[in-house]
Scaffold this motif. Structure first.
Motif, PDB file in Angstrom:
ATOM      1  N   VAL A 124       0.601  -1.009  -0.024  1.00 37.14           N
ATOM      2  CA  VAL A 124      -0.186  -0.079  -0.270  1.00 37.14           C
ATOM      3  C   VAL A 124       1.286   1.070   0.200  1.00 37.14           C
ATOM      4  O   VAL A 124       0.382   2.239  -1.188  1.00 37.14           O
ATOM      5  CB  VAL A 124      -0.784   0.289   1.337  1.00 37.14           C
ATOM      6  N   THR A 125       2.330   1.684   0.974  1.00 37.47           N
ATOM      7  CA  THR A 125       2.779   2.474   1.036  1.00 37.47           C
ATOM      8  C   THR A 125       3.662   2.260  -0.898  1.00 37.47           C
ATOM      9  O   THR A 125       3.591   3.348  -1.182  1.00 37.47           O
ATOM     10  CB  THR A 125       3.464   2.170   1.637  1.00 37.47           C
ATOM     11  N   TYR A 126       3.875   1.534  -1.056  1.00 38.98           N
ATOM     12  CA  TYR A 126       4.167   1.517  -2.628  1.00 38.98           C
ATOM     13  C   TYR A 126       2.840   2.968  -2.868  1.00 38.98           C
ATOM     14  O   TYR A 126       3.585   3.049  -4.350  1.00 38.98           O
ATOM     15  CB  TYR A 126       4.688   0.757  -2.790  1.00 38.98           C
ATOM     16  N   THR A 155       1.538  10.216  -4.766  1.00 41.58           N
ATOM     17  CA  THR A 155       2.003  11.415  -3.566  1.00 41.58           C
ATOM     18  C   THR A 155       3.074  11.286  -3.564  1.00 41.58           C
ATOM     19  O   THR A 155       3.679  10.037  -2.316  1.00 41.58           O
ATOM     20  CB  THR A 155       1.219  12.141  -2.551  1.00 41.58           C
ATOM     21  N   PRO A 156       4.131  12.266  -3.688  1.00 44.44           N
ATOM     22  CA  PRO A 156       5.678  11.522  -3.337  1.00 44.44           C
ATOM     23  C   PRO A 156       5.856  12.441  -1.758  1.00 44.44           C
ATOM     24  O   PRO A 156       7.501  11.284  -1.533  1.00 44.44           O
ATOM     25  CB  PRO A 156       6.360  13.565  -4.551  1.00 44.44           C
ATOM     26  N   ASP A 183       8.726   2.562   6.024  1.00 51.11           N
ATOM     27  CA  ASP A 183       9.039   1.416   4.629  1.00 51.11           C
ATOM     28  C   ASP A 183       9.915   1.672   3.397  1.00 51.11           C
ATOM     29  O   ASP A 183      10.997   1.305   3.225  1.00 51.11           O
ATOM     30  CB  ASP A 183       7.866  -0.381   4.722  1.00 51.11           C
ATOM     31  N   MET A 184       9.043   2.659   3.119  1.00 52.72           N
ATOM     32  CA  MET A 184      10.165   3.270   1.633  1.00 52.72           C
ATOM     33  C   MET A 184      11.250   4.008   1.764  1.00 52.72           C
ATOM     34  O   MET A 184      12.111   4.369   0.953  1.00 52.72           O
ATOM     35  CB  MET A 184       8.901   3.921   0.900  1.00 52.72           C
ATOM     36  N   ALA A 185      11.064   4.713   3.088  1.00 54.40           N
ATOM     37  CA  ALA A 185      12.497   5.616   2.490  1.00 54.40           C
ATOM     38  C   ALA A 185      13.492   4.402   3.117  1.00 54.40           C
ATOM     39  O   ALA A 185      14.839   4.686   3.150  1.00 54.40           O
ATOM     40  CB  ALA A 185      11.871   6.370   3.967  1.00 54.40           C
ATOM     41  N   THR A 241      10.580   8.107  -8.988  1.00 55.40           N
ATOM     42  CA  THR A 241      11.584   8.907  -9.383  1.00 55.40           C
ATOM     43  C   THR A 241      12.292   9.692  -8.146  1.00 55.40           C
ATOM     44  O   THR A 241      13.360  10.678  -7.885  1.00 55.40           O
ATOM     45  CB  THR A 241      10.901   9.475 -10.075  1.00 55.40           C
ATOM     46  N   ALA A 242      11.512   9.484  -7.179  1.00 59.06           N
ATOM     47  CA  ALA A 242      12.540  10.383  -5.551  1.00 59.06           C
ATOM     48  C   ALA A 242      13.853  10.331  -5.379  1.00 59.06           C
ATOM     49  O   ALA A 242      14.113   8.748  -5.561  1.00 59.06           O
ATOM     50  CB  ALA A 242      11.158   9.830  -4.576  1.00 59.06           C
ATOM     51  N   GLU A 243      14.357  11.381  -5.059  1.00 63.07           N
ATOM     52  CA  GLU A 243      15.685  10.507  -5.181  1.00 63.07           C
ATOM     53  C   GLU A 243      16.165  10.927  -3.942  1.00 63.07           C
ATOM     54  O   GLU A 243      15.899  12.329  -2.716  1.00 63.07           O
ATOM     55  CB  GLU A 243      16.888  11.958  -5.652  1.00 63.07           C
TER      56      GLU A 243
END
Length: 254
Positions: A191-193, A199-200, A207-209, A222-224
């Motif tokens: 879900v987080t993905y 939203t960025p 978990d995404m970070a 595309t987030a850096e």
């Protein structure tokens, strides 16, 4: 130290913890065999010359399910009601009798989970990377200085995930919901993905970070976010959640 030793002993006595250990080692190992075999086939067809930079690390991201089980079970086991023959009480009552300070008890529990999660991550990392090397042989990406911090990132990610699972379970006082939600988000439908597509800001969910600590190319993102930033963000989430869990645990009825 005595409280920590007691909590470590309790973890070792729980069958579910051994299931967590098996899942943590076997899941990334099995996935590694499948993906490495597929990569070897692509190399044989000339479609690739070497495995990708994230080979092995992506599999370890799936293996974190073992850390989730560990974190949930460590807390939820305290709330199990014993059989009538055993008095019908709960482990938590006995634990708080032995360690009256709730904060000290929770700190010992969290420390035991963190240490066990770190050991499990180290074993899983060695096993998974070993499988990749055996299956791919000379086509395995060469290990370099960059792999040391990446493997440290894997350990940090697993420990933080186990602590997140523990903190959520402290708040819910039940293991089924956090276990189902966290495992589903990790292995079925993230879900987080999906939220990152909306939203960025979702890239800064724990978990995404955190996965940026060892995954270099996150598909579709595309987030850096640098590995250090990802680690700090996930650690901040864990710290806040554990503080909230500690406040709740010390103020409510057992």
């Amino acid at each position: 130290m005595r409280a920590l030793a007691a909590e470590a002993s309790k973890l070792a006595s729980l069958p579910a913890v051994w299931i967590a250990a098996a899942a943590g080692v076997l899941v990334p190992g099995v996935v590694a065999v499948i993906t490495a075999s597929s990569t070897r086939g692509a190399i044989a067809r000339g479609a690739a010359t070497v495995a990708g930079a994230d080979t092995g690390y992506q599999e370890l991201a799936f293996g974190v399910v073992g850390a989730i089980i560990l974190g949930v079970v460590a807390i939820s086991s305290e709330h199990f009601t014993e059989s009538a023959e055993s008095g019908g009480g709960r482990q938590l009552t006995t634990s708080l009798t032995a360690v009256p300070s709730r904060l000290r008890f929770l700190l010992a529990k969290v420390a035991a989970v963190a240490i066990t999660g770190a050991v499990l991550a180290i074993i899983a990392s060695g096993t998974t990377m070993g499988v990749i090397h055996v299956v791919l042989g000379e086509h395995t990406p060469a290990m370099g200085a960059d792999d040391v911090p990446r493997l440290a990132g894997v350990v940090c990610y697993w420990v933080c995930t186990a602590l997140l699972a523990s903190g959520i379970t402290v708040l819910t006082r039940h293991g089924v919901v956090p276990l189902a939600v966290l495992i589903a988000n990790t292995s079925v439908v993230s879900v987080t993905y999906l939220l990152t597509k909306i939203t960025p800001l979702a890239n800064y969910l724990p978990d995404m970070a955190g996965v940026r600590m060892f995954i270099r190319k996150l598909p579709g993102s595309t987030a850096e976010i640098s590995p250090l930033t990802g680690g700090l963000v996930m650690t901040a989430w864990v710290a806040v959640l554990l503080v909230v869990a500690a406040i709740s645990f010390t103020r409510r009825d057992a």
